[in-house]
Scaffold this motif. Structure first.
Motif, PDB file in Angstrom:
ATOM      1  N   ILE A  81       0.840  -1.195   0.000  1.00 55.81           N
ATOM      2  CA  ILE A  81       0.000   0.000   0.000  1.00 55.81           C
ATOM      3  C   ILE A  81       0.875   1.246   0.000  1.00 55.81           C
ATOM      4  O   ILE A  81       0.604   2.210  -0.702  1.00 55.81           O
ATOM      5  CB  ILE A  81      -0.937   0.001   1.223  1.00 55.81           C
ATOM      6  N   GLY A  82       1.947   1.228   0.791  1.00 54.65           N
ATOM      7  CA  GLY A  82       2.849   2.365   0.826  1.00 54.65           C
ATOM      8  C   GLY A  82       3.380   2.621   2.222  1.00 54.65           C
ATOM      9  O   GLY A  82       2.973   1.985   3.198  1.00 54.65           O
ATOM     10  N   PRO A  83       4.309   3.571   2.360  1.00 57.14           N
ATOM     11  CA  PRO A  83       4.924   3.848   3.658  1.00 57.14           C
ATOM     12  C   PRO A  83       3.940   4.326   4.714  1.00 57.14           C
ATOM     13  O   PRO A  83       4.175   4.133   5.900  1.00 57.14           O
ATOM     14  CB  PRO A  83       5.975   4.922   3.341  1.00 57.14           C
ATOM     15  N   GLU A  84       2.857   4.946   4.305  1.00 57.56           N
ATOM     16  CA  GLU A  84       1.877   5.401   5.291  1.00 57.56           C
ATOM     17  C   GLU A  84       1.255   4.219   6.019  1.00 57.56           C
ATOM     18  O   GLU A  84       1.004   4.277   7.226  1.00 57.56           O
ATOM     19  CB  GLU A  84       0.795   6.237   4.611  1.00 57.56           C
ATOM     20  N   ALA A  85       0.990   3.127   5.289  1.00 53.26           N
ATOM     21  CA  ALA A  85       0.415   1.939   5.920  1.00 53.26           C
ATOM     22  C   ALA A  85       1.427   1.286   6.855  1.00 53.26           C
ATOM     23  O   ALA A  85       1.068   0.802   7.937  1.00 53.26           O
ATOM     24  CB  ALA A  85      -0.050   0.945   4.862  1.00 53.26           C
ATOM     25  N   GLN A  86       2.705   1.265   6.470  1.00 58.34           N
ATOM     26  CA  GLN A  86       3.734   0.719   7.350  1.00 58.34           C
ATOM     27  C   GLN A  86       3.859   1.552   8.620  1.00 58.34           C
ATOM     28  O   GLN A  86       4.013   1.010   9.719  1.00 58.34           O
ATOM     29  CB  GLN A  86       5.069   0.664   6.603  1.00 58.34           C
TER      30      GLN A  86
ATOM     31  N   VAL B 283       0.749  -4.843  37.551  1.00 61.44           N
ATOM     32  CA  VAL B 283       1.125  -4.439  38.909  1.00 61.44           C
ATOM     33  C   VAL B 283       2.536  -3.877  38.929  1.00 61.44           C
ATOM     34  O   VAL B 283       2.820  -2.854  39.555  1.00 61.44           O
ATOM     35  CB  VAL B 283       0.995  -5.636  39.865  1.00 61.44           C
ATOM     36  N   ASP B 284       3.459  -4.553  38.229  1.00 59.49           N
ATOM     37  CA  ASP B 284       4.848  -4.095  38.170  1.00 59.49           C
ATOM     38  C   ASP B 284       5.234  -3.963  36.700  1.00 59.49           C
ATOM     39  O   ASP B 284       5.901  -4.833  36.140  1.00 59.49           O
ATOM     40  CB  ASP B 284       5.776  -5.092  38.879  1.00 59.49           C
ATOM     41  N   PRO B 285       4.796  -2.886  36.042  1.00 57.40           N
ATOM     42  CA  PRO B 285       5.032  -2.774  34.598  1.00 57.40           C
ATOM     43  C   PRO B 285       6.520  -2.731  34.278  1.00 57.40           C
ATOM     44  O   PRO B 285       7.305  -2.094  34.988  1.00 57.40           O
ATOM     45  CB  PRO B 285       4.339  -1.452  34.229  1.00 57.40           C
ATOM     46  N   PRO B 286       6.923  -3.418  33.221  1.00 59.07           N
ATOM     47  CA  PRO B 286       8.352  -3.475  32.883  1.00 59.07           C
ATOM     48  C   PRO B 286       8.815  -2.246  32.123  1.00 59.07           C
ATOM     49  O   PRO B 286       7.999  -1.451  31.641  1.00 59.07           O
ATOM     50  CB  PRO B 286       8.417  -4.700  31.973  1.00 59.07           C
ATOM     51  N   VAL B 287      10.139  -2.078  32.031  1.00 57.13           N
ATOM     52  CA  VAL B 287      10.685  -1.149  31.049  1.00 57.13           C
ATOM     53  C   VAL B 287      10.369  -1.740  29.682  1.00 57.13           C
ATOM     54  O   VAL B 287      10.625  -2.917  29.422  1.00 57.13           O
ATOM     55  CB  VAL B 287      12.204  -0.983  31.223  1.00 57.13           C
ATOM     56  N   LEU B 288       9.798  -0.951  28.814  1.00 55.50           N
ATOM     57  CA  LEU B 288       9.292  -1.465  27.548  1.00 55.50           C
ATOM     58  C   LEU B 288      10.057  -0.834  26.385  1.00 55.50           C
ATOM     59  O   LEU B 288      10.051   0.388  26.215  1.00 55.50           O
ATOM     60  CB  LEU B 288       7.801  -1.133  27.439  1.00 55.50           C
ATOM     61  N   PHE B 289      10.743  -1.679  25.603  1.00 53.78           N
ATOM     62  CA  PHE B 289      11.406  -1.233  24.383  1.00 53.78           C
ATOM     63  C   PHE B 289      10.386  -1.331  23.246  1.00 53.78           C
ATOM     64  O   PHE B 289       9.850  -2.417  22.972  1.00 53.78           O
ATOM     65  CB  PHE B 289      12.624  -2.102  24.076  1.00 53.78           C
ATOM     66  N   LEU B 290      10.130  -0.218  22.575  1.00 56.38           N
ATOM     67  CA  LEU B 290       9.133  -0.148  21.510  1.00 56.38           C
ATOM     68  C   LEU B 290       9.824   0.084  20.172  1.00 56.38           C
ATOM     69  O   LEU B 290      10.680   0.968  20.051  1.00 56.38           O
ATOM     70  CB  LEU B 290       8.149   0.990  21.773  1.00 56.38           C
ATOM     71  N   ASN B 291       9.441  -0.686  19.175  1.00 52.79           N
ATOM     72  CA  ASN B 291      10.076  -0.590  17.864  1.00 52.79           C
ATOM     73  C   ASN B 291       9.463   0.509  17.004  1.00 52.79           C
ATOM     74  O   ASN B 291       8.307   0.900  17.184  1.00 52.79           O
ATOM     75  CB  ASN B 291       9.967  -1.931  17.127  1.00 52.79           C
ATOM     76  N   THR B 292      10.261   0.965  16.038  1.00 55.47           N
ATOM     77  CA  THR B 292       9.781   1.835  14.972  1.00 55.47           C
ATOM     78  C   THR B 292      10.082   1.158  13.640  1.00 55.47           C
ATOM     79  O   THR B 292      10.933   0.261  13.556  1.00 55.47           O
ATOM     80  CB  THR B 292      10.473   3.203  14.986  1.00 55.47           C
ATOM     81  N   HIS B 293       9.396   1.594  12.605  1.00 57.35           N
ATOM     82  CA  HIS B 293       9.718   1.165  11.243  1.00 57.35           C
ATOM     83  C   HIS B 293      10.589   2.244  10.610  1.00 57.35           C
ATOM     84  O   HIS B 293      10.375   3.441  10.838  1.00 57.35           O
ATOM     85  CB  HIS B 293       8.438   0.960  10.434  1.00 57.35           C
ATOM     86  N   PRO B 294      11.607   1.861   9.789  1.00 57.07           N
ATOM     87  CA  PRO B 294      12.496   2.878   9.201  1.00 57.07           C
ATOM     88  C   PRO B 294      11.762   3.979   8.445  1.00 57.07           C
ATOM     89  O   PRO B 294      12.240   5.119   8.395  1.00 57.07           O
ATOM     90  CB  PRO B 294      13.385   2.046   8.265  1.00 57.07           C
ATOM     91  N   GLU B 295      10.598   3.670   7.859  1.00 52.87           N
ATOM     92  CA  GLU B 295       9.859   4.687   7.116  1.00 52.87           C
ATOM     93  C   GLU B 295       9.379   5.824   8.018  1.00 52.87           C
ATOM     94  O   GLU B 295       9.106   6.928   7.525  1.00 52.87           O
ATOM     95  CB  GLU B 295       8.651   4.050   6.424  1.00 52.87           C
ATOM     96  N   GLU B 296       9.281   5.587   9.316  1.00 55.19           N
ATOM     97  CA  GLU B 296       8.692   6.593  10.202  1.00 55.19           C
ATOM     98  C   GLU B 296       9.531   7.851  10.319  1.00 55.19           C
ATOM     99  O   GLU B 296       8.997   8.931  10.592  1.00 55.19           O
ATOM    100  CB  GLU B 296       8.443   5.997  11.587  1.00 55.19           C
ATOM    101  N   LEU B 297      10.847   7.726  10.150  1.00 56.74           N
ATOM    102  CA  LEU B 297      11.689   8.915  10.239  1.00 56.74           C
ATOM    103  C   LEU B 297      11.409   9.878   9.097  1.00 56.74           C
ATOM    104  O   LEU B 297      11.720  11.065   9.195  1.00 56.74           O
ATOM    105  CB  LEU B 297      13.169   8.524  10.260  1.00 56.74           C
ATOM    106  N   GLY B 298      10.839   9.369   8.010  1.00 53.11           N
ATOM    107  CA  GLY B 298      10.499  10.229   6.892  1.00 53.11           C
ATOM    108  C   GLY B 298       9.044  10.633   6.859  1.00 53.11           C
ATOM    109  O   GLY B 298       8.605  11.291   5.916  1.00 53.11           O
ATOM    110  N   GLN B 299       8.276  10.233   7.863  1.00 59.20           N
ATOM    111  CA  GLN B 299       6.864  10.553   7.934  1.00 59.20           C
ATOM    112  C   GLN B 299       6.615  11.493   9.118  1.00 59.20           C
ATOM    113  O   GLN B 299       7.295  11.399  10.139  1.00 59.20           O
ATOM    114  CB  GLN B 299       6.033   9.280   8.129  1.00 59.20           C
TER     115      GLN B 299
END
Length: 388
Positions: A206-211, A230-246
């Motif tokens: 579809i395109g980078p917007e959908a990603q 109750v004890d939420p963890p430190v959470l590492f969250l991913n990005t998609h490379p296209e997001e830096l251009g959006q």
């Protein structure tokens, strides 16, 4: 999705009224193209194969009444695409459609056509056929050349938020205690892959917007599933490379912070983003204001350098498994190189994570190299988030 100018406008392609008739030629007709040419697809109400003769040149396709091929579906633009002739060749061009024109699974603006090509106008699929004859009744006759073509299903997944989260532990070395978890998105749509890689590849049709939308949905789902623990963890969250251009990456993180003010978050950026030093510096500053950490992922898999690392150091540097796999059995020169890279990162006050650790030997080698953290099947596989 974009507005009326669609994909072509997004990449700066001129509109029809700006092209000056470059490809138009009144002398080009279907008779000069060794026809007849036909579009074959399952567009009838009964799902059988039907052929539409390309008799007029240009041959206009879209949702608007009166066109040569009318496709009355909402994902089709009123004037979606046209098949035309230039220099005795048959070509197709997108008419600034909202959902794009694709040839053999690749988005196109203007390109030549050949017998047997697979065309998608939005989600609707056709095979280009040269010559006459009745439509084939074989079930696989119009199977897509791209076996993963599933834009309609991706839109359903995004609309229905049919995703969930698996968590993989990141442990502290040498203690081995869990220090954080990486949130890994998984799909739950029956017609799509479960893994994130396959889903992003499909969304790319579809395109980078959908990603970008899929990446943000994964992050939001992970935060929603973790915030009430109750004890939420430190959470590492991913990005998609296209997001830096959006646009909107930081704003999406601000929404997560508002959603879970006390959750400890780290945002992972692929190492290719290190080349955008000014962008990354600005991103780190804004993330710091939100009390969100920054990690570079897959370091060592591409061309990122220590100079770029020094220009915009993150809080965590995740070494790609290409440097970790078999490290305990590797030549001493490679072990010294990895240890030197780890030491250089520590000089920049960056914590280091070894990815893909699968054996006790690799874990021991990472400890000797000076890694502060490690991740991999040796320490724990990804597991679904348990309901609170």
């Amino acid at each position: 999705m974009k507005g009326d100018q669609g994909f072509a406008a997004a990449i700066g392609w001129p509109r029809d009224d700006e092209r000056g008739g470059l490809f138009d030629s009144a002398a080009d007709t279907s008779a000069t193209l060794h026809g007849p040419w036909e579009l074959e697809g399952r567009v009838g109400s009964d799902g059988t194969l039907q052929r539409t003769r390309i008799e007029n040149i240009p041959f206009r396709i879209g949702r608007a009444p009166g066109l040569d091929l009318v496709l009355p579906w909402p994902q089709i633009s009123k004037n979606h695409a046209e098949i035309y002739a230039a220099a005795g060749k048959l070509r197709v061009r997108d008419l600034s459609s909202r959902n794009g024109t694709f040839l053999n699974g690749q988005f196109v603006v203007d390109t030549q056509l050949h017998d047997g090509d697979i065309l998608h106008f939005g989600d609707v699929e056709f095979r280009l056929v040269q010559g006459g004859g009745a439509p084939s009744q074989r079930d696989d006759e119009t199977a897509s050349l791209n076996g993963n073509w599933r834009p309609r299903e991706i839109r359903e997944l995004l609309r229905e938020r049919s995703v969930t989260t698996c968590l993989q532990p990141i442990v502290h070395l040498p203690s081995g205690r869990v220090a954080a978890y990486e949130a890994l998105g998984r799909g739950r749509h029956p017609g799509l892959p479960e893994g994130a890689v396959g889903l992003f590849e499909t969304a790319g049709q579809i395109g980078p917007e959908a990603q970008t939308e899929l990446s943000r949905l994964f992050r939001r789902t992970a935060v929603e599933q973790a915030r009430d623990r109750v004890d939420p963890p430190v959470l590492f969250l991913n990005t998609h490379p296209e997001e830096l251009g959006q646009p909107g990456l930081v704003e999406s993180i601000e929404e997560l912070r508002a959603l879970a003010p006390d959750l400890r978050l780290v945002l992972e950026i692929h190492e290719s983003g290190m080349a955008l030093a000014d962008v990354i510096r600005s991103l780190r500053e804004r993330l710091s204001d939100l009390n969100v950490g920054l990690a570079y992922d897959d370091f060592g898999a591409g061309q990122a350098s220590l100079f770029e690392l020094a220009e915009a150091p993150p809080h965590y540097l995740k070494f790609d498994r290409v440097l970790i796999t078999g490290l305990d059995q590797a030549p001493e020169s490679r072990q010294r190189l990895v240890a030197a890279l780890v030491a250089a990162a520590h000089e920049l006050l960056v914590q280091t994570v070894a990815e893909g650790v699968e054996t006790a030997g690799e874990a021991e080698a990472c400890l000797r190299a000076g890694f502060t953290h490690a991740q991999g099947y040796h320490f724990g596989r990804p597991v679904p988030v348990e309901p609170v």
